[in-house]
Design a protein around this motif. Structure first.
Motif, mmCIF file in Angstrom:
data_model
loop_
_atom_site.group_PDB
_atom_site.id
_atom_site.type_symbol
_atom_site.label_atom_id
_atom_site.label_comp_id
_atom_site.label_asym_id
_atom_site.label_seq_id
_atom_site.Cartn_x
_atom_site.Cartn_y
_atom_site.Cartn_z
ATOM 1 N N GLU A 6 0.670 3.071 23.211
ATOM 2 C CA GLU A 6 -0.369 4.309 22.888
ATOM 3 C C GLU A 6 -1.609 3.983 23.736
ATOM 4 O O GLU A 6 -1.828 3.122 24.193
ATOM 5 C CB GLU A 6 -0.842 3.828 21.388
ATOM 6 N N TRP A 36 2.975 9.184 13.874
ATOM 7 C CA TRP A 36 1.676 8.564 14.096
ATOM 8 C C TRP A 36 1.423 8.059 12.640
ATOM 9 O O TRP A 36 1.361 9.010 11.686
ATOM 10 C CB TRP A 36 0.629 9.330 14.535
ATOM 11 N N TYR A 37 1.028 6.892 12.499
ATOM 12 C CA TYR A 37 0.355 6.283 11.178
ATOM 13 C C TYR A 37 -0.951 5.868 11.281
ATOM 14 O O TYR A 37 -1.414 5.586 12.413
ATOM 15 C CB TYR A 37 1.226 5.000 10.720
ATOM 16 N N ARG A 38 -1.625 5.428 10.267
ATOM 17 C CA ARG A 38 -3.217 5.005 10.698
ATOM 18 C C ARG A 38 -3.230 4.027 9.257
ATOM 19 O O ARG A 38 -2.656 4.094 8.499
ATOM 20 C CB ARG A 38 -4.240 5.879 10.786
ATOM 21 N N ARG A 45 -1.370 1.300 5.231
ATOM 22 C CA ARG A 45 -0.851 2.210 6.312
ATOM 23 C C ARG A 45 -0.374 3.613 5.742
ATOM 24 O O ARG A 45 0.366 3.362 4.561
ATOM 25 C CB ARG A 45 0.027 1.461 7.098
ATOM 26 N N VAL A 48 0.250 9.920 9.110
ATOM 27 C CA VAL A 48 -0.736 11.001 9.525
ATOM 28 C C VAL A 48 0.030 12.306 9.904
ATOM 29 O O VAL A 48 -0.133 13.413 9.360
ATOM 30 C CB VAL A 48 -1.543 10.522 10.820
ATOM 31 N N ASP A 89 -11.792 9.574 9.372
ATOM 32 C CA ASP A 89 -10.570 9.266 10.034
ATOM 33 C C ASP A 89 -10.603 7.820 11.084
ATOM 34 O O ASP A 89 -9.628 7.623 11.452
ATOM 35 C CB ASP A 89 -10.571 10.304 11.145
ATOM 36 N N TYR A 93 -4.613 3.449 14.877
ATOM 37 C CA TYR A 93 -3.651 4.382 14.890
ATOM 38 C C TYR A 93 -2.521 3.935 15.507
ATOM 39 O O TYR A 93 -2.361 3.383 16.727
ATOM 40 C CB TYR A 93 -3.937 5.998 15.562
ATOM 41 N N CYS A 95 1.747 4.486 16.594
ATOM 42 C CA CYS A 95 2.655 5.355 17.055
ATOM 43 C C CYS A 95 4.232 4.504 16.491
ATOM 44 O O CYS A 95 4.279 3.437 16.535
ATOM 45 C CB CYS A 95 2.886 5.530 18.611
#
Length: 121
Positions: A6, A36-38, A45, A48, A89, A93, A95
């Motif tokens: 990323e 995509w996760y965050r 987790r 997104v 936000d 993040y 991937c």
């Protein structure tokens, strides 16, 4: 082996924009879903956004209308365009991709190392 890298994270003011990129490399036969996760401090987790190989997308309710996921299949790369960023936000993040490894006959779930996005004034 397969790797996800990323880039694009950083510090941005509320209302600003960032674009995250994730490039997949290795013995790739095919890639199904990319996403995509965050994960924010103290929280689980969460997904997104995700995009299938044919282009269909899914978004978390919290980012709809602000974030856009896209992919370039020729480059094995997925992007996340983040606009109108809010302090909530702020997160690491990650991937991920479902990768068909050449010669294996199976798909594997592969994760990137994460990139930090901080939204603060």
């Amino acid at each position: 082996q397969v790797q996800l890298v990323e880039s694009g994270g950083g510090l941005v003011q509320p209302g600003g924009s960032l674009r995250l990129s994730c490039a997949v490399s290795g013995r790739i036969f095919s890639i199904n879903v990319m996403g995509w996760y965050r994960q924010a401090p103290g929280k689980e987790r969460e997904l997104v956004a995700a995009i299938a190989s044919g282009g269909s997308t899914n978004y978390a309710d919290s980012v709809k209308g602000r974030f856009t996921i896209s992919r370039d299949n020729a480059k094995d790369t997925v992007y996340l365009q983040m606009n109108s960023l809010k302090p909530e936000d702020t997160a690491v993040y990650y991937c991920n991709a479902d990768v068909g490894v050449a010669g294996s006959g199976r798909y594997l779930e592969v994760w990137g190392q994460g990139t930090l996005v901080t939204v603060s004034s």
